[in-house]
Design an enzyme around this catalytic site. Structure first.
Site, PDB file in Angstrom:
ATOM      1  N   ARG A 102       9.630  98.120 -46.270  1.00  0.00           N
ATOM      2  CA  ARG A 102       9.756  96.679 -45.578  1.00  0.00           C
ATOM      3  C   ARG A 102       8.896  95.686 -45.933  1.00  0.00           C
ATOM      4  NH1 ARG A 102      12.327  99.945 -42.208  1.00  0.00           N
ATOM      5  NH2 ARG A 102      11.118 101.424 -40.936  1.00  0.00           N
ATOM      6  N   HIS A 109       8.956  91.419 -45.640  1.00  0.00           N
ATOM      7  CA  HIS A 109       7.927  90.533 -45.287  1.00  0.00           C
ATOM      8  C   HIS A 109       7.225  89.790 -46.363  1.00  0.00           C
ATOM      9  CE1 HIS A 109       7.233  92.603 -41.145  1.00  0.00           C
ATOM     10  NE2 HIS A 109       8.080  93.211 -41.844  1.00  0.00           N
ATOM     11  N   ASN A 161       2.966  91.373 -38.404  1.00  0.00           N
ATOM     12  CA  ASN A 161       2.355  92.419 -39.510  1.00  0.00           C
ATOM     13  C   ASN A 161       1.377  92.990 -38.797  1.00  0.00           C
ATOM     14  OD1 ASN A 161       4.113  91.097 -41.322  1.00  0.00           O
ATOM     15  ND2 ASN A 161       2.409  89.957 -42.549  1.00  0.00           N
ATOM     16  N   PRO A 171      10.681  86.658 -38.111  1.00  0.00           N
ATOM     17  CA  PRO A 171      11.219  86.840 -36.871  1.00  0.00           C
ATOM     18  C   PRO A 171      10.489  87.793 -35.946  1.00  0.00           C
ATOM     19  CG  PRO A 171      12.566  88.055 -38.496  1.00  0.00           C
ATOM     20  CD  PRO A 171      11.382  87.401 -39.176  1.00  0.00           C
ATOM     21  N   HIS A 183      16.542  99.550 -41.147  1.00  0.00           N
ATOM     22  CA  HIS A 183      16.018 100.452 -40.124  1.00  0.00           C
ATOM     23  C   HIS A 183      16.446 101.542 -40.146  1.00  0.00           C
ATOM     24  CE1 HIS A 183      14.253  96.473 -37.833  1.00  0.00           C
ATOM     25  NE2 HIS A 183      13.565  96.518 -38.936  1.00  0.00           N
ATOM     26  N   SER A 184      17.257 102.089 -40.959  1.00  0.00           N
ATOM     27  CA  SER A 184      17.850 103.412 -41.041  1.00  0.00           C
ATOM     28  C   SER A 184      16.612 104.505 -40.981  1.00  0.00           C
ATOM     29  CB  SER A 184      18.767 103.628 -42.266  1.00  0.00           C
ATOM     30  OG  SER A 184      19.184 104.824 -42.369  1.00  0.00           O
TER      31      SER A 184
END
Length: 349
Positions: free
Chosen positions: A70, A74, A102, A171, A201-202
């Site tokens: 991720r 970010h 974060n 977001p 997001h798996s």
């Protein structure tokens, strides 16, 4: 005496020219030209080193690789892919680690530290932290069963970071599909890219903090989100009761350590963990891609890899460097001294 002064002047001018050239080389402000195999001559084992450290991290704590994956999102969305999110706060700079999206969320920074340490032993001062994020994100996906792809490298690391920029750009878990589409469009990323990249997001977990409003007060109604499958909502209520420690975590999909298309199957069944996930199925403009990827994993894998490459192309064009430590910018007092001297016109004409 004059000979001595002349010698000193020559030495001083040589040092000035050296530092000016070094400054130009290290802090180029033009966008980097990214390409596969960027380190083939300067650090030929770079990608192998990164993957080896990621394998060790996966065996030590499977969740850590999901966290590292991720980092690319970010990092790249906030002033380009420049590893600004890895910088620790300083007395004069509020970094991005404690930004709203974060804080208490991003973790496993130590994995990047381990990668950097291994690369510095093999090729000191060569591989940027920004490129480490790109390689490690790819490896996190590949090592957990997802697609593998060729990465373009050659990025520089930022000299600073901005908590304010991160707060203004990233977001919220409450975001709906409309807001997400608008955000992605700013970076030339399509609706297809949005849905495919949401498939990150798996793997991994999310905090109760991110779903409390969905369970107990969706849109200020005092009621749960009607899009949640009732049986799944009962599971979430048990996981995240009103008095829960909101840093408690739950799985983002039913196969949280395997990168697959289960995430999209869950969305179709009303079992999306985050509002920003489930909205992709309830919103007409994104629903078709969710359905497609829930049925065809190969198309999801292809679109995900393409989206990651596109996102990896984001650059700010600001000055950069190759950090020795991903958490701090390189010390450069000599550069600032020269710049000040040049500004003050103290140098001989």
């Amino acid at each position: 005496m004059m000979l001595f002064q002349t010698h000193n002047n020559i030495v001083i001018m040589f040092m000035i020219m050296f530092f000016i050239i070094n400054t130009i080389l290290v802090t180029s402000s033009s966008p980097s030209i990214l390409r596969p195999g960027f380190y083939s001559k300067t650090c030929p084992k770079a990608e192998t080193i990164v993957r080896d450290v990621m394998k060790k991290a996966l065996h030590k704590e499977p969740r850590s690789v999901a966290s590292v994956m991720r980092f690319q999102f970010h990092d790249c969305f906030v002033n380009g892919c420049d590893a600004s999110m890895l910088l620790d706060d300083t007395p004069t700079m509020l970094g991005e680690k404690l930004a709203l999206s974060n804080i208490n969320s991003l973790r496993s920074f130590e994995v990047v530290d381990e990668v950097k340490e291994a690369l510095e032993k093999a090729c000191p001062g060569v591989v940027s932290c920004a490129d480490i994020i790109i390689m490690a994100s790819r490896d996190a996906v590949a090592l957990t069963g997802g697609p593998d792809w060729e990465v373009k490298l050659g990025r520089l690391d930022s000299l600073t970071a901005s908590q304010e920029d991160s707060n203004n750009i990233m977001p919220s878990p409450r975001a709906n599909a409309t807001a997400l589409i608008t955000l992605f469009e700013k970076y030339n990323l399509s609706v297809k890219d949005l849905v495919a990249l949401s498939g990150s997001h798996s793997i991994g977990q999310g905090r109760c903090f991110s779903i409390m409003f969905r369970l107990y007060n969706q849109s200020g109604s005092g009621k749960p989100d009607p899009a949640i499958d009732p049986r799944f909502r009962a599971e979430l209520n048990k996981l995240c009761p009103l008095d829960v420690d909101q840093n408690k975590t739950g799985n983002l999909d039913a196969t949280p350590v395997i990168f697959d298309n289960q995430y999209f199957k869950d969305l179709v069944g009303g079992r999306g963990f985050l509002n920003s996930d489930q909205t992709l199925y309830t919103f007409p403009q994104t629903r078709g891609f969710v359905k497609l990827y829930s049925k065809d994993q190969s198309k999801f894998f292809k679109a995900f890899a393409e989206g990651m490459v596109k996102m990896g192309d984001l650059q700010s064009g600001r000055p950069g460097e190759v950090r020795k430590n991903c958490r701090v910018a390189n010390p450069r007092p000599e550069h600032f001294l020269i710049e000040n001297n040049l500004q003050d016109s103290d140098l001989p004409m």
